[in-house]
Design a protein around this motif. Structure first.
Motif, PDB file in Angstrom:
ATOM      1  N   GLU A  59     -39.863 -26.807 -15.491  1.00 46.98           N
ATOM      2  CA  GLU A  59     -38.707 -25.624 -15.707  1.00 46.98           C
ATOM      3  C   GLU A  59     -37.502 -25.752 -15.732  1.00 46.98           C
ATOM      4  O   GLU A  59     -37.310 -26.556 -14.504  1.00 46.98           O
ATOM      5  CB  GLU A  59     -39.464 -24.333 -15.195  1.00 46.98           C
ATOM      6  N   GLY A  60     -36.324 -25.410 -16.183  1.00 40.98           N
ATOM      7  CA  GLY A  60     -35.089 -25.815 -15.935  1.00 40.98           C
ATOM      8  C   GLY A  60     -34.669 -27.256 -16.636  1.00 40.98           C
ATOM      9  O   GLY A  60     -33.584 -27.274 -16.662  1.00 40.98           O
ATOM     10  N   ASP A  87     -39.260 -27.548 -25.263  1.00 45.64           N
ATOM     11  CA  ASP A  87     -39.379 -26.580 -24.415  1.00 45.64           C
ATOM     12  C   ASP A  87     -40.183 -26.690 -23.007  1.00 45.64           C
ATOM     13  O   ASP A  87     -41.298 -27.338 -23.528  1.00 45.64           O
ATOM     14  CB  ASP A  87     -39.476 -25.077 -24.869  1.00 45.64           C
ATOM     15  N   TYR A 122     -30.893 -27.664 -18.409  1.00 45.31           N
ATOM     16  CA  TYR A 122     -29.997 -26.715 -19.398  1.00 45.31           C
ATOM     17  C   TYR A 122     -29.697 -25.518 -18.540  1.00 45.31           C
ATOM     18  O   TYR A 122     -30.323 -25.375 -17.487  1.00 45.31           O
ATOM     19  CB  TYR A 122     -30.926 -26.542 -20.523  1.00 45.31           C
ATOM     20  N   CYS A 124     -29.498 -21.260 -18.791  1.00 53.13           N
ATOM     21  CA  CYS A 124     -29.873 -20.231 -19.811  1.00 53.13           C
ATOM     22  C   CYS A 124     -28.758 -19.138 -19.665  1.00 53.13           C
ATOM     23  O   CYS A 124     -28.247 -18.690 -18.802  1.00 53.13           O
ATOM     24  CB  CYS A 124     -31.206 -19.540 -19.157  1.00 53.13           C
ATOM     25  N   CYS A 126     -26.551 -15.522 -20.590  1.00 52.00           N
ATOM     26  CA  CYS A 126     -26.742 -13.968 -20.505  1.00 52.00           C
ATOM     27  C   CYS A 126     -25.973 -13.772 -21.736  1.00 52.00           C
ATOM     28  O   CYS A 126     -24.444 -13.794 -21.358  1.00 52.00           O
ATOM     29  CB  CYS A 126     -26.479 -13.404 -19.419  1.00 52.00           C
TER      30      CYS A 126
END
Length: 148
Positions: A59-60, A87, A122, A124, A126
């Motif tokens: 994750e990340g 992903d 990466y 994420c 908003c």
């Protein structure tokens, strides 16, 4: 500074080859074709090439599939989508859609190096709707607008 990130890789086929870095400081690890026959790709055609591997990207992070420069420049074979994205929640087989940009039929043989896998962090975002955007010197200039 080099950071080692553990990526679990599962062989979906015992004949599959794990990704391999070509040198100590290579950013991309080679992905290998898993096929029991030559794959012929006609001019301007695309073929899905199996690797026989699935990966657990942390994750990340994201797995990015890029062209191998030698394969692209010598044979015209490169990922059809330019950069493939794996992903961190995908657990299916890593497959490469190789497109033949040349005007000649090309052949992928068993265990040919077909692409390279880069693992990268990466961010994420908003996304927030706005009525106005802060002005810059470039403004709305695009597609070559910064060239002299």
């Amino acid at each position: 500074m080099l950071t080692n990130v553990k990526v679990k890789v599962k062989k979906l086929n015992p004949e599959a080859k794990l990704p391999v870095y070509g040198s100590a400081q290579a950013a991309g690890a080679d992905l290998y074709a898993l096929t029991d026959h030559d794959i012929r790709i006609g001019p301007k055609e695309t073929a899905i090439v199996h690797t026989g591997l699935a990966a657990e990207i942390p994750e990340g992070y994201v797995g990015l599939i890029y062209a191998r420069s030698g394969l692209a420049s010598k044979k015209g074979l490169a990922p059809a989508n330019k950069v493939g994205v794996i992903d961190s929640d995908y657990r299916g087989e890593i497959r490469v859609a190789l497109h033949n940009h040349s005007k000649y039929e090309q052949c992928v043989q068993p265990y040919d190096r077909i692409a390279q896998l880069v693992i990268a962090p990466y961010v994420c975002a908003c996304f927030e709707e706005a009525d106005e955007l802060e002005d810059t010197g470039r403004g709305a200039g695009g597609f070559g607008s910064t060239g002299k």
